[in-house]
Design a protein around this motif. Structure first.
Motif, short mmCIF file in Angstrom:
data_model
loop_
_atom_site.label_atom_id
_atom_site.label_comp_id
_atom_site.label_asym_id
_atom_site.label_seq_id
_atom_site.Cartn_x
_atom_site.Cartn_y
_atom_site.Cartn_z
N ILE A 24 0.85 -1.20 0.00
CA ILE A 24 0.00 0.00 0.00
C ILE A 24 0.88 1.26 0.00
O ILE A 24 0.61 2.23 -0.72
CB ILE A 24 -0.95 -0.01 1.21
N GLN A 25 1.94 1.24 0.79
CA GLN A 25 2.85 2.39 0.84
C GLN A 25 3.50 2.63 -0.53
O GLN A 25 3.62 3.77 -0.98
CB GLN A 25 3.93 2.16 1.90
N GLU A 26 3.90 1.54 -1.20
CA GLU A 26 4.50 1.67 -2.53
C GLU A 26 3.50 2.26 -3.53
O GLU A 26 3.85 3.11 -4.35
CB GLU A 26 4.98 0.31 -3.02
N LEU A 27 2.24 1.77 -3.42
CA LEU A 27 1.21 2.27 -4.34
C LEU A 27 0.91 3.74 -4.08
O LEU A 27 0.66 4.51 -5.02
CB LEU A 27 -0.07 1.42 -4.20
N TYR A 28 0.91 4.14 -2.83
CA TYR A 28 0.68 5.54 -2.51
C TYR A 28 1.80 6.42 -3.09
O TYR A 28 1.55 7.52 -3.59
CB TYR A 28 0.62 5.74 -0.99
N GLN A 29 3.03 5.93 -3.02
CA GLN A 29 4.14 6.67 -3.62
C GLN A 29 3.97 6.78 -5.14
O GLN A 29 4.22 7.83 -5.74
CB GLN A 29 5.46 5.97 -3.29
N LYS A 30 3.53 5.65 -5.77
CA LYS A 30 3.29 5.65 -7.20
C LYS A 30 2.17 6.61 -7.56
O LYS A 30 2.26 7.36 -8.55
CB LYS A 30 2.93 4.22 -7.65
N GLU A 61 -6.22 -0.57 -6.85
CA GLU A 61 -5.32 -1.55 -6.22
C GLU A 61 -5.18 -1.26 -4.72
O GLU A 61 -5.16 -2.18 -3.90
CB GLU A 61 -3.95 -1.50 -6.91
N ILE A 62 -5.06 0.04 -4.36
CA ILE A 62 -4.95 0.42 -2.93
C ILE A 62 -6.19 0.00 -2.17
O ILE A 62 -6.11 -0.58 -1.07
CB ILE A 62 -4.71 1.94 -2.80
N ASP A 63 -7.39 0.30 -2.74
CA ASP A 63 -8.64 -0.06 -2.08
C ASP A 63 -8.76 -1.56 -1.88
O ASP A 63 -9.25 -2.04 -0.84
CB ASP A 63 -9.83 0.47 -2.90
N SER A 64 -8.30 -2.30 -2.89
CA SER A 64 -8.37 -3.76 -2.81
C SER A 64 -7.52 -4.28 -1.65
O SER A 64 -7.96 -5.13 -0.87
CB SER A 64 -7.91 -4.38 -4.13
N LEU A 65 -6.29 -3.73 -1.53
CA LEU A 65 -5.42 -4.16 -0.43
C LEU A 65 -5.95 -3.71 0.93
O LEU A 65 -5.83 -4.43 1.92
CB LEU A 65 -4.01 -3.59 -0.65
N LYS A 66 -6.57 -2.54 0.95
CA LYS A 66 -7.14 -2.05 2.21
C LYS A 66 -8.29 -2.93 2.66
O LYS A 66 -8.49 -3.18 3.86
CB LYS A 66 -7.62 -0.61 2.06
#
Length: 418
Positions: A103-109, A221-226
């Motif tokens: 999630i942190q990586e996706l937020y950076q992206k 993708e973030i929502d899915s992981l959350k």
């Protein structure tokens, strides 16, 4: 001589003091006392604050302990319910940890995508086209201004021919042809700019669409992981509801705070030692103040004895010489030289009292010098008595119109001569 006349206590105090002038020493001691009083006042404030805090702690410790026990009991109750009948080993925190990292990586992206801005590939061509258009516009305006100035007698701005009635028509026709040519070029340049701007807008729209699609994809993708983490969180809550789980987390924080508070309240020994230390300092300050006040009293006694010795040879019947006086605002003694009569300042006594005071001072000077001078008294009518004590020749001057009279005094007999 002065020290020998002091009390034993004052004498012992002053023998340890090094002073040239008692007045200066008293002033210094009073300044020290003021500074010590300020320090004592500061210590009193600290002591009062500590005692108040200590008293408040004693009054509230019981209620704080009860509140602390209530929080602990509720926490134990929720923890017992949380995993009742659940296999704790089945709860794995590793996937959740991996999800957090992803999630942190996706937020950076996502942040990088959002930070991207449109960079036009038509910028250079647009700048060139707009520059050409501006040049043609300026050229067209210049031709218009020149065309208005085509008159007989003037010089043609292009061919530098003098304009006459015969050639003005031909020159104007040629000039109009040039103007029309520039206008056509300007129209073509304006159209080129419009087309480039339209292509640039379309390119920007495509960029924004792709950017929005990328943002949507990463956010998905973030929502899915959350959601997966939420499921894991639900498992970690065990039998507790969302509200109970939040309550348990909050209880753990409050218990840490109350635990530190109870420990601080119970540990009063350190505060008592601090209060005792400050009180000892406060007592020591007042002992210093008391010692300084005793020295001031001894110095004042010294001043009094000094004045007594100084005035011993200047003693008169009613008149007196005041060599020292007390400043009312500070209590200090300062040097002065004033005559008094029956305790009253010479400046405020009556005329007859001034004459009598003067006679006493005259007798004092004769006694101190051992010489006998004749005494001249003006306004003698102001006094009725006090001349019998005079042992020397006295010359009286009266305001009344009287014949000059000389009285010679021998023993108790008075001789008068005109």
């Amino acid at each position: 001589k002065i020290l020998d006349r002091l009390s034993e206590t004052s004498k012992n105090l002053l023998e340890a003091e090094d002073f040239a002038e008692p007045e200066v020493c008293i002033k210094d001691k009073r300044r020290e006392i003021r500074e010590l009083n300020e320090n004592a006042l500061h210590l009193e404030g600290q002591i009062d604050a500590l005692k108040k805090r200590f008293s408040e702690a004693e009054n509230t410790i019981d209620s704080v302990i009860k509140e602390f026990e209530s929080l602990v009991n509720r926490k134990n109750e929720l923890e017992e319910k949380q995993y009742r009948g659940i296999n704790i080993e089945a709860l794995e925190e590793k996937p959740q940890t991996e999800n957090d990292s992803k999630i942190q990586e996706l937020y950076q992206k996502l942040a990088k995508i959002k930070a991207k801005s449109y960079e036009s590939k038509y910028t250079k061509e647009l700048m060139k086209a707009k520059t050409e258009l501006n040049v043609l516009a300026q050229k067209y305006k210049s031709y218009e201004a020149q065309a208005a100035n085509l008159k007989v007698g003037k010089v043609c701005p292009t061919c530098r021919t003098v304009i006459t009635e015969d050639n003005i028509g031909e020159i104007i026709a040629a000039f109009k042809k040039d103007v029309l040519a520039v206008r056509e070029e300007g129209q073509l340049a304006r159209e080129a700019v419009r087309k480039l701007e339209e292509m640039d807008r379309q390119s920007m729209a495509v960029f924004e669409k792709y950017k929005a699609d990328d943002i949507k994809k990463v956010q998905s993708e973030i929502d899915s992981l959350k959601n997966a983490d939420a499921q894991n969180s639900k498992i970690s809550r065990g039998n507790l509801s969302e509200q109970e789980y939040k309550e348990l987390s909050e209880l753990k924080k409050q218990i840490e705070i109350y635990s530190a508070k109870v420990e601080a309240m119970c540990n009063t020994e350190k505060e008592m030692q601090t209060i005792e230390k400050l009180e000892n300092q406060h007592t020591a300050l007042f002992e210093q103040i008391s010692g300084l006040q005793k020295i001031i009293a001894a110095l004042q006694e010294y001043e009094a004895k000094r004045a007594e010795i100084t005035l011993s040879k200047l003693k008169m019947n009613h008149a007196a010489i005041r060599l020292f006086e007390v400043v009312k605002s500070t209590g200090e003694i300062k040097d002065t030289f004033r005559f008094t009569y029956d305790g009253k300042d010479y400046r405020w006594i009556s005329n007859s009292e001034k004459i009598k005071a003067g006679l006493e001072v005259s007798m004092l000077l004769q006694n101190l010098t051992g010489l006998c001078y004749p005494t001249y008294i003006d306004n003698a009518e102001s006094i009725t008595a006090g001349l019998d004590a005079m042992s020397n020749q006295v010359i009286l001057a009266f305001a009344k119109r009287m014949p000059l009279t000389v009285q010679a005094k021998t023993g108790q007999q008075m001789k008068e001569a005109a």
